[in-house]
Design an enzyme around this catalytic site. Structure first.
Site, PDB file in Angstrom:
ATOM      1  N   HIS A  37      -3.939 -11.153  -6.676  1.00 45.53           N
ATOM      2  CA  HIS A  37      -2.994 -11.042  -5.563  1.00 45.53           C
ATOM      3  C   HIS A  37      -3.731 -10.727  -4.256  1.00 45.53           C
ATOM      4  O   HIS A  37      -3.553 -11.423  -3.257  1.00 45.53           O
ATOM      5  CB  HIS A  37      -1.957  -9.961  -5.884  1.00 45.53           C
ATOM      6  CG  HIS A  37      -0.940  -9.751  -4.812  1.00 45.53           C
ATOM      7  ND1 HIS A  37       0.283 -10.396  -4.819  1.00 45.53           N
ATOM      8  CD2 HIS A  37      -0.960  -8.986  -3.691  1.00 45.53           C
ATOM      9  CE1 HIS A  37       0.956 -10.035  -3.737  1.00 45.53           C
ATOM     10  NE2 HIS A  37       0.232  -9.171  -3.037  1.00 45.53           N
ATOM     11  N   GLU A  38      -4.555  -9.711  -4.284  1.00 41.32           N
ATOM     12  CA  GLU A  38      -5.248  -9.310  -3.044  1.00 41.32           C
ATOM     13  C   GLU A  38      -6.234 -10.393  -2.608  1.00 41.32           C
ATOM     14  O   GLU A  38      -6.380 -10.645  -1.409  1.00 41.32           O
ATOM     15  CB  GLU A  38      -5.944  -7.959  -3.216  1.00 41.32           C
ATOM     16  CG  GLU A  38      -5.046  -6.796  -3.683  1.00 41.32           C
ATOM     17  CD  GLU A  38      -3.740  -6.660  -2.914  1.00 41.32           C
ATOM     18  OE1 GLU A  38      -3.689  -7.053  -1.741  1.00 41.32           O
ATOM     19  OE2 GLU A  38      -2.750  -6.181  -3.507  1.00 41.32           O
TER      20      GLU A  38
ATOM     21  N   GLU B 227      -5.080  -5.624   1.045  1.00 40.72           N
ATOM     22  CA  GLU B 227      -6.015  -6.731   1.258  1.00 40.72           C
ATOM     23  C   GLU B 227      -6.876  -6.568   2.509  1.00 40.72           C
ATOM     24  O   GLU B 227      -7.021  -7.509   3.292  1.00 40.72           O
ATOM     25  CB  GLU B 227      -5.205  -8.030   1.330  1.00 40.72           C
ATOM     26  CG  GLU B 227      -4.197  -8.134   2.504  1.00 40.72           C
ATOM     27  CD  GLU B 227      -2.834  -7.516   2.278  1.00 40.72           C
ATOM     28  OE1 GLU B 227      -2.703  -6.648   1.388  1.00 40.72           O
ATOM     29  OE2 GLU B 227      -1.881  -7.899   2.990  1.00 40.72           O
TER      30      GLU B 227
ATOM     31  N   HIS C 147      -4.417 -13.011  -0.640  1.00 37.20           N
ATOM     32  CA  HIS C 147      -4.101 -12.646   0.752  1.00 37.20           C
ATOM     33  C   HIS C 147      -5.194 -13.100   1.728  1.00 37.20           C
ATOM     34  O   HIS C 147      -4.948 -13.172   2.934  1.00 37.20           O
ATOM     35  CB  HIS C 147      -3.928 -11.130   0.887  1.00 37.20           C
ATOM     36  CG  HIS C 147      -2.529 -10.641   0.628  1.00 37.20           C
ATOM     37  ND1 HIS C 147      -1.418 -11.165   1.252  1.00 37.20           N
ATOM     38  CD2 HIS C 147      -2.072  -9.642  -0.180  1.00 37.20           C
ATOM     39  CE1 HIS C 147      -0.336 -10.506   0.830  1.00 37.20           C
ATOM     40  NE2 HIS C 147      -0.703  -9.590  -0.033  1.00 37.20           N
TER      41      HIS C 147
ATOM     42  N   ASP D 240       8.539   0.715   6.197  1.00 40.21           N
ATOM     43  CA  ASP D 240       8.230   1.436   4.957  1.00 40.21           C
ATOM     44  C   ASP D 240       9.490   1.754   4.158  1.00 40.21           C
ATOM     45  O   ASP D 240       9.468   1.802   2.930  1.00 40.21           O
ATOM     46  CB  ASP D 240       7.516   2.758   5.263  1.00 40.21           C
ATOM     47  CG  ASP D 240       6.075   2.562   5.706  1.00 40.21           C
ATOM     48  OD1 ASP D 240       5.477   1.519   5.358  1.00 40.21           O
ATOM     49  OD2 ASP D 240       5.554   3.445   6.414  1.00 40.21           O
TER      50      ASP D 240
ATOM     51  N   GLU E 284       3.926 -12.179   1.515  1.00 40.74           N
ATOM     52  CA  GLU E 284       3.939 -11.753   0.111  1.00 40.74           C
ATOM     53  C   GLU E 284       4.416 -12.844  -0.852  1.00 40.74           C
ATOM     54  O   GLU E 284       3.889 -12.974  -1.951  1.00 40.74           O
ATOM     55  CB  GLU E 284       4.756 -10.469  -0.057  1.00 40.74           C
ATOM     56  CG  GLU E 284       4.159  -9.261   0.688  1.00 40.74           C
ATOM     57  CD  GLU E 284       2.733  -8.908   0.261  1.00 40.74           C
ATOM     58  OE1 GLU E 284       2.276  -9.361  -0.805  1.00 40.74           O
ATOM     59  OE2 GLU E 284       2.065  -8.173   1.036  1.00 40.74           O
TER      60      GLU E 284
ATOM     61  N   TYR F 231       8.568 -10.191  -2.109  1.00 37.54           N
ATOM     62  CA  TYR F 231       7.630 -10.737  -3.098  1.00 37.54           C
ATOM     63  C   TYR F 231       8.349 -11.718  -4.026  1.00 37.54           C
ATOM     64  O   TYR F 231       7.937 -12.858  -4.183  1.00 37.54           O
ATOM     65  CB  TYR F 231       7.042  -9.621  -3.971  1.00 37.54           C
ATOM     66  CG  TYR F 231       6.183  -8.623  -3.241  1.00 37.54           C
ATOM     67  CD1 TYR F 231       6.745  -7.611  -2.464  1.00 37.54           C
ATOM     68  CD2 TYR F 231       4.797  -8.672  -3.336  1.00 37.54           C
ATOM     69  CE1 TYR F 231       5.949  -6.690  -1.809  1.00 37.54           C
ATOM     70  CE2 TYR F 231       3.991  -7.743  -2.685  1.00 37.54           C
ATOM     71  CZ  TYR F 231       4.579  -6.757  -1.923  1.00 37.54           C
ATOM     72  OH  TYR F 231       3.796  -5.839  -1.269  1.00 37.54           O
TER      73      TYR F 231
HETATM   74  N1  BES Z   1      -0.241  -5.724   1.379  1.00 42.48           N
HETATM   75  C1  BES Z   1       0.374  -5.261   0.192  1.00 42.48           C
HETATM   76  C2  BES Z   1       0.572  -3.765   0.182  1.00 42.48           C
HETATM   77  C3  BES Z   1       1.384  -3.230   1.344  1.00 42.48           C
HETATM   78  C4  BES Z   1       2.552  -3.845   1.751  1.00 42.48           C
HETATM   79  C5  BES Z   1       0.972  -2.098   2.008  1.00 42.48           C
HETATM   80  C6  BES Z   1       3.272  -3.339   2.809  1.00 42.48           C
HETATM   81  C7  BES Z   1       1.696  -1.587   3.065  1.00 42.48           C
HETATM   82  C8  BES Z   1       2.864  -2.212   3.487  1.00 42.48           C
HETATM   83  C9  BES Z   1      -0.443  -5.665  -1.044  1.00 42.48           C
HETATM   84  O1  BES Z   1      -0.995  -6.936  -0.967  1.00 42.48           O
HETATM   85  C10 BES Z   1       0.506  -5.724  -2.203  1.00 42.48           C
HETATM   86  O2  BES Z   1       1.423  -6.484  -2.127  1.00 42.48           O
HETATM   87  N2  BES Z   1       0.251  -4.952  -3.262  1.00 42.48           N
HETATM   88  C11 BES Z   1       1.057  -4.980  -4.462  1.00 42.48           C
HETATM   89  C12 BES Z   1       0.353  -5.848  -5.489  1.00 42.48           C
HETATM   90  C13 BES Z   1       1.259  -6.555  -6.459  1.00 42.48           C
HETATM   91  C14 BES Z   1       2.357  -7.343  -5.831  1.00 42.48           C
HETATM   92  C15 BES Z   1       0.430  -7.452  -7.368  1.00 42.48           C
HETATM   93  C16 BES Z   1       1.214  -3.548  -4.914  1.00 42.48           C
HETATM   94  O3  BES Z   1       0.806  -2.656  -4.160  1.00 42.48           O
HETATM   95  O4  BES Z   1       1.737  -3.285  -5.965  1.00 42.48           O
HETATM   96 ZN    ZN Z   2       0.552  -8.420  -1.155  1.00 48.87          ZN
END
Ligand code: BES
Ligand code: ZN
Length: 573
Positions: free
Chosen positions: A257-258, A233, A261, A337, A280, A345
């Site tokens: 989703h994005e 996002e 955010h 990570d 999340e 989530y």
């Molecule tokens: N911000 C996250 C991705 C992220 C989280 C990157 C932690 C680095 C560290 C993004 O908003 C996300 O949650 N993406 C999900 C989308 C899904 C839940 C709809 C994904 O990447 O799958």
């Molecule tokens: Zn997210």
């Protein structure tokens, strides 16, 4: 409240503004430049500022133009190296100074992925993208790399530094809405414009649910297939994976989703990564409310139930005693990570969905969410702030709130203590068909035919396969018959293909090995690549091939993906 993932101490000295100037050197795979922070002393007689760095070179530091002494501390395996700057003069509490650091990033920066022209769709120009969340901004520039700190850059809106982003490549754009362009290499730009055409409808719905969109532009950028997440996002320009390009807009929940955010995450921000569920969980809640408005309340419940099942899958894999399955994990000496999973989530969403049902339904609960966003906009908060506000907003329902077992929800591993209730209209067909396959004996396999799928949407196919995965392995005869009657091998929708290939590998169907290896390496979205590699590694017939394939691809993979798959396949310490 210290951030266990950062060396910075914003309670002594706070960086408030960043003026960043830098150049991209594709030849040297380095970013070189100067970061000038406006820093404010938060206590008396301040002489020191500690910044996060990771694999950076620092050439020079000045404070208000005067040379300053600096020294690197000890290197930590994932947090990087603290940079201690001695101010050439004392700052009084509240006093500001300009701290300018000349720096260069490393070719192996964990925040950056570099592509040669041959690795792009167009084959002519090199490409670079960044991914700073959670703790990789420090691998681009020295900074207070904690979401507790928000700063302005170039006098715009304040953001936490994990939202700093960079892309360099031969990109084209198409306008798909009054405030939205889609950017991609030209080979993918038209397909992308079609796929994400719902963005404006989603933005309007989100504004209706959460309040005005304050960021002005909302653009989308489609990255090379190695982009490690579904979406990111970055303010004004969401980054997405090309694996969303299903051709039928069926994976557009990631866009919802994005977009969400823009309120939960980018306006109201988790103070440390231990409270990541605030980002999340609320975002998944808003994402599904948008889906509910656009596609109906039954669809929202269907997605919510899919989330519960997803959580079950994750907890089966991680183990129900695993402390990273706590809604609020302890990240002391734990790399964010490595701790990342669907738990924040889906356990976060389940808590909010449960509260929605407990407190009077969707209309009542959205009132709370709007007020929560207003209350904490531009701030970084912890779970206790959220809970206090919940109790003050629902001050007439304190007795109801007191029935929630907060301690189990927040601090116990495994599945949540209560399951919310779900409308089953759209899920029933998935449950019924998956049960037929699970119960089928060899002699029953003739009863299946392509007609089984006639009334099912691609969302329902995904759910059907996810339910089978919960029970996997199926006998190999079953998956072979499934291929015969449903021809899943021909489907390119990434969410379907991913679950199908996992099912085949778990059933030890050798014919699926090359297909699964191909999907694991043709794209690098970690949600797909990691489980595929893990399943291949667990299948003794192809463990060696999985390791060999990984090692061959490693050099051109995203640095974070390479690190995590390396751990999954036991190639690193
Ligand atoms: N911000 C996250 C991705 C992220 C989280 C990157 C932690 C680095 C560290 C993004 O908003 C996300 O949650 N993406 C999900 C989308 C899904 C839940 C709809 C994904 O990447 O799958
Ligand atoms: Zn997210």
């Amino acid at each position: 409240m210290a951030d266990p993932s950062s060396f910075a101490s914003p309670s002594c000295c706070l960086t408030r503004h960043l003026y960043l100037r830098c150049r991209v050197d594709f030849g040297a795979r380095a970013l070189r430049g100067a970061a000038a922070f406006t820093a404010r002393a938060e206590r008396e007689a301040l002489r020191c500022l500690v910044l996060d760095t990771k694999d950076l070179q620092v050439f020079k530091v000045t404070v208000n133009g005067q040379d300053a002494k600096f020294v690197f501390g000890e290197k930590h395996p994932f947090k990087g190296t603290p940079l201690e700057i001695t101010l050439p003069f004392e700052l009084r509490r509240g006093q500001e100074a300009i701290v300018e650091i000349s720096f260069e990033s490393s070719p192996k920066s964990s925040a950056l992925q570099w592509f040669s022209p041959e690795q792009t769709s167009g084959k002519k120009h090199p490409f670079l993208f960044s991914q700073c969340q959670a703790t990789h901004c420090r691998a681009i520039l020295p900074c207070q790399d904690t979401p507790a700190v928000k700063l302005t850059y170039y006098a715009e809106v304040p953001i936490p530094c994990y939202l700093i982003a960079l892309v360099v490549g031969a990109l084209e754009s198409r306008k798909i809405g009054p405030r939205t362009l889609v950017w991609a290499e030209k080979e993918l730009v038209d397909k992308s414009a079609y796929e994400f055409a719902e963005a404006e409808a989603m933005l309007k719905t989100a504004e209706d649910l959460a309040g005005p969109y304050i960021w002005g532009q909302y653009d989308l950028l489609v990255l090379p297939p190695s982009f490690p997440y579904g979406g990111m996002e970055n303010p004004c320009l969401t980054f997405v994976t090309p694996t969303l390009l299903a051709g039928d807009r069926s994976l557009s929940n990631v866009i919802a989703h994005e977009i969400s955010h823009s309120w939960t995450g980018n306006l109201v921000t988790n103070k440390t990564w231990e409270h990541f569920w605030l980002n999340e969980g609320h975002t998944v809640y808003l994402e599904r409310r948008i889906g509910g408005r656009l596609f109906g309340e039954q669809f929202r419940h269907f997605q919510a139930l899919g989330g519960w099942r997803d959580l079950q899958n994750t907890i089966n894999t991680l183990g129900d005693k695993n402390p990273v399955t706590n809604l609020i994990p302890n990240l002391n000496e734990v790399d964010p990570d490595v701790a990342y999973s669907s738990v924040p989530y889906e356990k976060g969403f389940a808590l909010l969905f449960y509260l929605e049902q407990l407190l009077g339904g969707p209309d009542v609960f959205i009132g709370f969410l709007k007020a929560y966003i207003q209350q904490f906009a531009y701030k970084s908060i912890v779970t206790e702030d959220w809970k206090k506000f919940l109790y003050s907003y629902f001050k007439d329902k304190v007795d109801v709130l007191d029935k929630v077992d907060w301690n189990l929800w927040f601090h116990a591993p495994g599945m949540p203590p209560v399951k919310p209730t779900y409308d089953m209209t759209l899920a029933n067909a998935c449950v019924a068909l998956s049960q037929r396959w699970i119960k089928a004996k060899e002699s029953d396999l003739g009863s299946f035919s392509s007609a089984d799928l006639k009334e099912m949407s691609s969302h329902q196919l995904i759910e059907f396969l996810a339910l089978l995965l919960l029970e996997a392995p199926l006998p190999v005869s079953h998956v072979q018959r499934m291929q015969q009657v449903y021809d899943f091998n021909a489907i390119n929708n990434s969410e379907i293909r991913f679950r199908w290939l996992r099912l085949c590998i778990k059933s030890k169907w050798e014919e699926a090995i090359p297909l699964a290896l191909k999907m694991a390496t043709d794209q690098g979205r970690m949600k797909f690549t990691r489980p595929l590699f893990r399943d291949l590694y667990s299948f003794d017939k192809c463990r060696d091939l999985a390791v060999k394939t990984f090692l061959e691809h490693r050099a051109s993979m995203h640095p974070v993906t390479s690190m995590l798959v390396g751990k999954d396949l036991k190639q690193d310490q």
